[in-house]
Design a protein around this motif. Sequence first.
Motif, PDB file in Angstrom:
ATOM      1  N   ARG A 192       8.895   5.438  -5.107  1.00 57.70           N
ATOM      2  CA  ARG A 192       8.612   4.312  -4.209  1.00 57.70           C
ATOM      3  C   ARG A 192       9.853   3.447  -3.969  1.00 57.70           C
ATOM      4  O   ARG A 192       9.791   2.244  -3.850  1.00 57.70           O
ATOM      5  CB  ARG A 192       7.472   3.469  -4.774  1.00 57.70           C
ATOM      6  CG  ARG A 192       6.177   4.233  -4.924  1.00 57.70           C
ATOM      7  CD  ARG A 192       5.092   3.362  -5.547  1.00 57.70           C
ATOM      8  NE  ARG A 192       3.941   4.151  -5.895  1.00 57.70           N
ATOM      9  CZ  ARG A 192       3.747   4.710  -7.101  1.00 57.70           C
ATOM     10  NH1 ARG A 192       4.631   4.554  -8.055  1.00 57.70           N
ATOM     11  NH2 ARG A 192       2.663   5.413  -7.339  1.00 57.70           N
ATOM     12  N   GLU A 239      12.251  -1.301  -1.624  1.00 57.19           N
ATOM     13  CA  GLU A 239      10.930  -0.707  -1.842  1.00 57.19           C
ATOM     14  C   GLU A 239      10.623   0.277  -0.719  1.00 57.19           C
ATOM     15  O   GLU A 239      10.923   0.023   0.433  1.00 57.19           O
ATOM     16  CB  GLU A 239       9.849  -1.785  -1.818  1.00 57.19           C
ATOM     17  CG  GLU A 239       9.949  -2.788  -2.934  1.00 57.19           C
ATOM     18  CD  GLU A 239       8.904  -3.870  -2.802  1.00 57.19           C
ATOM     19  OE1 GLU A 239       8.378  -4.290  -3.835  1.00 57.19           O
ATOM     20  OE2 GLU A 239       8.620  -4.305  -1.667  1.00 57.19           O
ATOM     21  N   ALA A 265       7.373   1.558  -0.751  1.00 51.88           N
ATOM     22  CA  ALA A 265       5.912   1.486  -0.763  1.00 51.88           C
ATOM     23  C   ALA A 265       5.521   0.063  -1.142  1.00 51.88           C
ATOM     24  O   ALA A 265       6.317  -0.674  -1.722  1.00 51.88           O
ATOM     25  CB  ALA A 265       5.328   2.485  -1.762  1.00 51.88           C
ATOM     26  N   LEU A 266       4.302  -0.306  -0.811  1.00 51.07           N
ATOM     27  CA  LEU A 266       3.869  -1.671  -1.088  1.00 51.07           C
ATOM     28  C   LEU A 266       3.363  -1.874  -2.504  1.00 51.07           C
ATOM     29  O   LEU A 266       3.439  -2.966  -3.041  1.00 51.07           O
ATOM     30  CB  LEU A 266       2.775  -2.080  -0.096  1.00 51.07           C
ATOM     31  CG  LEU A 266       3.222  -2.156   1.363  1.00 51.07           C
ATOM     32  CD1 LEU A 266       2.059  -2.494   2.267  1.00 51.07           C
ATOM     33  CD2 LEU A 266       4.334  -3.178   1.527  1.00 51.07           C
ATOM     34  N   THR A 267       2.810  -0.841  -3.122  1.00 48.02           N
ATOM     35  CA  THR A 267       2.230  -1.002  -4.444  1.00 48.02           C
ATOM     36  C   THR A 267       2.782   0.035  -5.421  1.00 48.02           C
ATOM     37  O   THR A 267       3.373   1.032  -5.018  1.00 48.02           O
ATOM     38  CB  THR A 267       0.695  -0.846  -4.399  1.00 48.02           C
ATOM     39  OG1 THR A 267       0.384   0.465  -3.910  1.00 48.02           O
ATOM     40  CG2 THR A 267       0.074  -1.890  -3.477  1.00 48.02           C
ATOM     41  N   GLY A 268       2.556  -0.212  -6.688  1.00 47.11           N
ATOM     42  CA  GLY A 268       2.985   0.710  -7.726  1.00 47.11           C
ATOM     43  C   GLY A 268       4.375   0.380  -8.247  1.00 47.11           C
ATOM     44  O   GLY A 268       5.045  -0.521  -7.757  1.00 47.11           O
ATOM     45  N   HIS A 292       8.283   0.681  -8.861  1.00 48.82           N
ATOM     46  CA  HIS A 292       9.441   1.054  -8.046  1.00 48.82           C
ATOM     47  C   HIS A 292      10.621   1.266  -8.978  1.00 48.82           C
ATOM     48  O   HIS A 292      11.033   0.362  -9.694  1.00 48.82           O
ATOM     49  CB  HIS A 292       9.774  -0.066  -7.060  1.00 48.82           C
ATOM     50  CG  HIS A 292       8.672  -0.393  -6.125  1.00 48.82           C
ATOM     51  ND1 HIS A 292       7.608  -1.195  -6.483  1.00 48.82           N
ATOM     52  CD2 HIS A 292       8.443  -0.029  -4.857  1.00 48.82           C
ATOM     53  CE1 HIS A 292       6.788  -1.303  -5.463  1.00 48.82           C
ATOM     54  NE2 HIS A 292       7.269  -0.606  -4.464  1.00 48.82           N
TER      55      HIS A 292
END
Length: 75
Positions: free
Chosen positions: A18, A40, A42-45, A47
């Motif tokens: 991510r 980033e 991705a928005l979640t999870g 990184h």
Amino acid sequence: MITFSEQFDNSSVYVYSRTAVTANATTAPDGTTTAEKITEAALTGAHYFYRGSAHRPEGTAGKQYTVSVYAKAAE
């Protein structure tokens, strides 16, 4: 010696989660335009990125080392 230490964008050496890396995106501490931009992807999870096992220095398996990275805030 750590190879590819200024090439965090090299996907044959580093593994990403991510995370996106843009090569030569800003000024490095030595004044050259060789610093990577890490963002980033991705928005979640979680990184992160790390050096793949195939590119670790020989004789380092199971040992702990300290590294340092120069970082600065994004624009």
